[in-house]
Write an enzyme that holds these catalytic residues in place. Structure first.
Site, PDB file in Angstrom:
ATOM      1  N   ASN A 125      38.847  33.544  40.403  1.00  0.00           N
ATOM      2  CA  ASN A 125      39.049  33.914  41.698  1.00  0.00           C
ATOM      3  C   ASN A 125      38.697  35.712  41.879  1.00  0.00           C
ATOM      4  O   ASN A 125      38.989  35.948  43.041  1.00  0.00           O
ATOM      5  CB  ASN A 125      40.120  33.351  42.098  1.00  0.00           C
ATOM      6  CG  ASN A 125      40.031  31.970  42.259  1.00  0.00           C
ATOM      7  OD1 ASN A 125      39.143  31.110  43.032  1.00  0.00           O
ATOM      8  ND2 ASN A 125      41.044  30.865  42.354  1.00  0.00           N
ATOM      9  N   ASN A 143      31.634  32.460  41.281  1.00  0.00           N
ATOM     10  CA  ASN A 143      32.770  30.916  41.166  1.00  0.00           C
ATOM     11  C   ASN A 143      33.029  30.555  42.902  1.00  0.00           C
ATOM     12  O   ASN A 143      33.227  31.009  43.301  1.00  0.00           O
ATOM     13  CB  ASN A 143      34.066  32.392  40.456  1.00  0.00           C
ATOM     14  CG  ASN A 143      34.787  30.975  39.809  1.00  0.00           C
ATOM     15  OD1 ASN A 143      35.098  30.736  38.756  1.00  0.00           O
ATOM     16  ND2 ASN A 143      36.058  30.993  40.807  1.00  0.00           N
ATOM     17  N   GLU A 144      33.643  29.356  42.229  1.00  0.00           N
ATOM     18  CA  GLU A 144      33.798  28.072  43.147  1.00  0.00           C
ATOM     19  C   GLU A 144      33.674  28.865  44.512  1.00  0.00           C
ATOM     20  O   GLU A 144      34.380  28.860  45.414  1.00  0.00           O
ATOM     21  CB  GLU A 144      35.495  28.646  42.845  1.00  0.00           C
ATOM     22  CG  GLU A 144      35.573  27.485  41.553  1.00  0.00           C
ATOM     23  CD  GLU A 144      36.886  27.249  41.438  1.00  0.00           C
ATOM     24  OE1 GLU A 144      38.196  27.864  42.143  1.00  0.00           O
ATOM     25  OE2 GLU A 144      37.462  26.333  40.260  1.00  0.00           O
ATOM     26  N   GLU A 203      34.480  25.845  33.621  1.00  0.00           N
ATOM     27  CA  GLU A 203      36.163  26.114  33.201  1.00  0.00           C
ATOM     28  C   GLU A 203      36.805  24.063  33.444  1.00  0.00           C
ATOM     29  O   GLU A 203      36.254  23.589  34.281  1.00  0.00           O
ATOM     30  CB  GLU A 203      36.939  25.958  35.004  1.00  0.00           C
ATOM     31  CG  GLU A 203      36.895  28.492  34.891  1.00  0.00           C
ATOM     32  CD  GLU A 203      36.960  28.206  36.403  1.00  0.00           C
ATOM     33  OE1 GLU A 203      38.787  28.020  36.543  1.00  0.00           O
ATOM     34  OE2 GLU A 203      36.910  29.680  36.295  1.00  0.00           O
ATOM     35  N   GLN A 217      42.105  29.201  30.625  1.00  0.00           N
ATOM     36  CA  GLN A 217      41.450  30.567  29.506  1.00  0.00           C
ATOM     37  C   GLN A 217      42.062  30.435  28.480  1.00  0.00           C
ATOM     38  O   GLN A 217      42.435  29.341  28.010  1.00  0.00           O
ATOM     39  CB  GLN A 217      42.621  31.459  30.767  1.00  0.00           C
ATOM     40  CG  GLN A 217      41.534  30.923  32.233  1.00  0.00           C
ATOM     41  CD  GLN A 217      42.544  32.476  33.054  1.00  0.00           C
ATOM     42  OE1 GLN A 217      42.554  32.893  32.352  1.00  0.00           O
ATOM     43  NE2 GLN A 217      41.934  31.825  34.211  1.00  0.00           N
TER      44      GLN A 217
HETATM   45  O1  AHR Z   1      41.268  29.476  35.813  1.00  0.00           O
HETATM   46  C1  AHR Z   1      42.114  30.156  37.246  1.00  0.00           C
HETATM   47  C2  AHR Z   1      42.016  30.253  38.710  1.00  0.00           C
HETATM   48  O2  AHR Z   1      40.755  28.774  38.296  1.00  0.00           O
HETATM   49  C3  AHR Z   1      40.197  30.597  38.312  1.00  0.00           C
HETATM   50  O3  AHR Z   1      40.368  31.790  38.710  1.00  0.00           O
HETATM   51  C4  AHR Z   1      39.680  29.571  39.548  1.00  0.00           C
HETATM   52  O4  AHR Z   1      38.109  29.813  39.003  1.00  0.00           O
HETATM   53  C5  AHR Z   1      39.756  27.983  39.017  1.00  0.00           C
HETATM   54  O5  AHR Z   1      40.341  27.438  40.797  1.00  0.00           O
END
Ligand code: AHR
Length: 496
Positions: A72, A172-173, A292, A346
């Site tokens: 994000n 991203n998303e 992810e 992560q």
């Molecule tokens: O990894 C944490 C968050 O999860 C990331 O920023 C986002 O892409 C997802 O919703």
């Protein structure tokens, strides 16, 4: 005692395993970058501010690529803030995590970090507040030969040679209303197409990743995926999947069967890929990038209260989480024909198998299955046949008590088998039976197991849940018999 048989035939190949299935994700979120990867104030920092102890732990995980800088965070990030002399970089408010971003770590520091890990950089370009021009400029900065503005800027910043970044995520998303600059599928598809075109004109050798649904419970899933893919198909190489697993209702039996959901997610998107390819009469292939994935439900904190490096989402993982992670990686092997990239989200502190204090480091139980897969799975994934008793789950009905995957490396002449025993109380006797090549010996075997699914590691008791080498009987008449404890993950390697 329950009895099961696993049949392994080295001729039954699913696909070559992409090494990029063992990759990670580092975001400017919480303490992943600052106080995690980069911490000049730590006694463990090297001359560049990188944590030596973190580098060592990440090297143990043998990660092949690192996706960066978000997440994000990406959708409000101005990449030019993070390059050049550090004392001239601006401090900004990061709206995604309500934190203060000092920009002391940016693209060039990330490239150095990847080189230290011997991992490929996988950069993401901002499709929220960022323009297609900003995206193309970053490709020029990273990959352009000297002689034009952004490539020369890189050289002035001390990096004469192009970085040659191959993997690029286009946003991203973008399906998520929470995303800065969220777009509808058609708007995103068109923007991603135009960005990818410009990026590839700068460097035709790059491979691009399109944003897919943020998770399978999005109301727009899988229509979002179809729409964006139909627009951008010819200019993208991968389609991204994100998924965070939960055991919110404390239903361990169902939680331990989550591979059913993981497989379903891949199968649906593989179907969408086939549909779009056929509809477009295309010769081009697009693969899946699960960029992810992890367990995430105990600590969902995401508000940094406008501080630097706040403690956000520092999930503490337990034994049952490790068993979910292990079967997730089994799914990576079983679906390796369509799934080519997977990034653990992560890699430090934030939903991570590694937690740091200024002078310490802790490995959570999930560290161990990730390490075992990334070190032992190589070559071809095999389609194993499993005969195992079923157990009842509320979510998925009856499920097999074992979850299994296998890999065969022709060059090293080795075969690895990965087995999760989902049973919470019973041992299982398992016969491993090889049907084509017959192994001559067991070369290694490791296990993570325990009686309490909620068992964790802590700074006071860091080795409560770890993988141990185990003794197993040698190959007899082409088979090996194992006694698998309840709540266990076993990785065994044999040689032919
Ligand atoms: O990894 C944490 C968050 O999860 C990331 O920023 C986002 O892409 C997802 O919703």
């Amino acid at each position: 005692m329950a009895q099961a048989t696993i049949y392994i035939d080295t001729n039954r190949i699913v696909s070559a395993i992409s090494p990029l299935l063992f990759s990670g994700f580092a975001e400017h979120m919480g303490r992943c970058i600052y106080e995690g990867i980069y911490d000049p104030a730590s006694p463990h920092a090297d001359e560049h501010g990188l944590r030596r102890d973190v580098l060592a732990a990440l090297r143990d995980l043998n990660l092949r690529a690192i996706r960066y800088p978000g997440g994000n965070f990406l959708s409000g990030y101005r990449w030019e803030d993070g390059i050049g002399p550090k004392d001239q970089r601006p401090c900004r408010r990061d709206l995604a995590w309500q934190s203060i971003e000092t920009n002391q770590f940016g693209t060039d520091e990330f490239m150095h970090f990847c080189r230290e890990l011997n991992a490929q950089p996988m950069l993401s370009v901002n499709m929220g507040t960022g323009s297609i021009q900003d995206a193309a400029n970053l490709v020029e900065y990273c990959n352009g030969p000297a002689g034009t503005a952004y490539a020369d800027l890189r050289a002035r910043n001390g990096h004469a040679d192009p970085y040659g970044v191959k993997y690029w995520c286009v946003g991203n998303e973008m399906d998520g209303p929470w995303q800065i600059g969220h777009l509808e599928a058609e708007e995103y598809g068109r923007k991603a197409l135009e960005a990818a075109k410009m990026m590839r004109w700068h460097d035709p050798s790059i491979e691009t990743v399109l944003c897919g649904s943020s998770n399978p419970s999005m109301p727009t899933y899988p229509e979002w995926d179809r729409t964006a893919l139909e627009i951008a198909w010819e200019h993208v190489d991968y389609h991204s999947m994100h998924y965070y697993a939960e055991n919110e209702h404390n239903d361990t039996a169902s939680y331990l069967a989550l591979s059913a959901n993981f497989e379903d997610f891949v199968d649906t998107l593989a179907g969408v890929l086939r549909y779009v390819k056929a509809k477009k009469r295309s010769k081009h292939d697009v693969y899946l990038s699960w960029d992810e994935w992890n367990v995430w439900y105990k600590d969902r904190s995401g508000q940094g209260n406008w501080t630097e490096a706040p403690h956000l989402s520092e999930e503490v993982y337990n034994l049952e989480d490790a068993l979910v992670v292990a079967q997730w990686m089994n799914v990576f092997l079983r679906k390796s024909d369509v799934l080519k990239i997977a990034c653990l989200a992560q890699i430090v502190n934030v939903i991570s198998p590694i937690t740091t204090t200024r002078d310490g480091i802790l490995k959570h139980p999930t560290f161990y299955p990730i390490m075992l897969f990334s070190r032992m799975a190589s070559g071809n994934a095999l389609d194993v046949a499993v005969k195992a008793p079923l157990y009842a789950t509320r979510e998925f009905g009856d499920m097999p008590i074992l979850d299994v995957a296998s890999s065969h490396n022709v060059e090293t002449g080795t075969n690895a088998v990965f087995i999760v025993n989902r049973n919470q109380s019973d041992y299982v006797t398992v016969d491993l039976c090889w049907q084509a090549l017959t192994p001559t010996r067991v070369t290694s075997a490791y296990q993570i197991a325990g009686t309490d699914p909620k068992a964790v590691n802590s700074f006071d008791d860091p080795e409560n849940v770890v993988a141990h080498p185990i003794k197993v009987q040698n190959v007899t008449d082409g088979s090996v018999t194992l006694q698998l404890p309840p709540l266990s993950f076993t990785a065994i390697e044999v040689a032919f």
